[in-house]
Design an enzyme around this catalytic site. Structure first.
Site, short mmCIF file in Angstrom:
data_model
loop_
_atom_site.label_atom_id
_atom_site.label_comp_id
_atom_site.label_asym_id
_atom_site.label_seq_id
_atom_site.Cartn_x
_atom_site.Cartn_y
_atom_site.Cartn_z
N CYS A 1 0.85 -1.19 0.00
CA CYS A 1 0.00 0.00 0.00
C CYS A 1 0.89 1.24 0.00
O CYS A 1 1.79 1.37 0.83
CB CYS A 1 -0.90 -0.01 1.23
SG CYS A 1 -1.95 1.46 1.37
N CYS A 35 0.28 3.24 3.61
CA CYS A 35 0.75 2.78 4.92
C CYS A 35 1.85 1.72 4.86
O CYS A 35 2.43 1.37 5.87
CB CYS A 35 -0.42 2.24 5.75
SG CYS A 35 -1.11 0.69 5.12
N CYS A 61 -7.30 -1.19 1.28
CA CYS A 61 -6.30 -1.68 2.22
C CYS A 61 -6.96 -1.76 3.59
O CYS A 61 -7.53 -0.78 4.06
CB CYS A 61 -5.11 -0.71 2.25
SG CYS A 61 -3.91 -1.07 3.55
N CYS A 120 -5.45 0.91 6.29
CA CYS A 120 -5.63 2.37 6.24
C CYS A 120 -6.84 2.82 5.41
O CYS A 120 -7.05 4.02 5.25
CB CYS A 120 -4.37 3.04 5.72
SG CYS A 120 -4.07 2.76 3.96
N CYS A 157 -8.26 -5.96 -9.52
CA CYS A 157 -7.87 -4.96 -10.51
C CYS A 157 -7.46 -3.70 -9.75
O CYS A 157 -8.31 -3.05 -9.12
CB CYS A 157 -9.07 -4.70 -11.44
SG CYS A 157 -8.71 -3.63 -12.82
#
Length: 146
Positions: A58, A61, A107, A110, A130
């Protein structure tokens, strides 16, 4: 260009970071995609045709989300994966924007918007995560980079 050094810091409650703080940490494009739920144009992102071995994390984070081992060419123009690194890395939410019903993926650490989940992927899962390249950072596998 990436503004943030998104090393995963488990001492931070990423869900408590304010919009203003995210705007300072991320580029304008990263912010629009991860925090506002926008989508990058197909075939324009950094990782749609990326073939290196490693982990996709991510951008916000630093949480580990996908492995290159689960990446495949879906022909969609966005990075596509048939599975995430763990069952808890990604959360799904119903997205009814744009006159469609889709499964938005975020995610779990976060709440960054990553993209969407479709059921037209390859075996063994049949899933196609995707993902917007702008929501990801990449780190090489240690054994592959030596």
């Amino acid at each position: 260009m990436q503004k943030t050094n998104s090393l995963h810091d488990e001492s931070i409650d990423w869900k408590e970071v304010t919009s203003e703080e995210w705007e300072q940490r991320l580029t304008s494009n990263q912010y629009k995609i991860t925090r506002k739920g926008e989508t990058e144009r197909a075939f324009t992102g950094e990782y749609w045709n990326h073939k290196e071995s490693g982990k996709y994390k991510c951008i916000c984070c630093g949480a580990s989300l996908f492995s290159s081992k689960n990446k495949f060419d879906s022909g969609s123009g966005w990075p596509s994966f048939w599975d995430s690194t763990s069952k808890t890395a990604i959360s799904t939410h119903v997205d009814t924007s744009h006159g469609m019903i889709r499964n938005e993926i975020k995610c779990s650490a976060c709440n960054a918007h990553l993209g969407h989940l479709f059921n037209d992927g390859p075996n063994p899962t049949g899933n196609r995560y995707c993902v917007n390249s702008a929501s990801l950072s990449f780190s090489f596998d240690a054994e592959k980079s030596t």
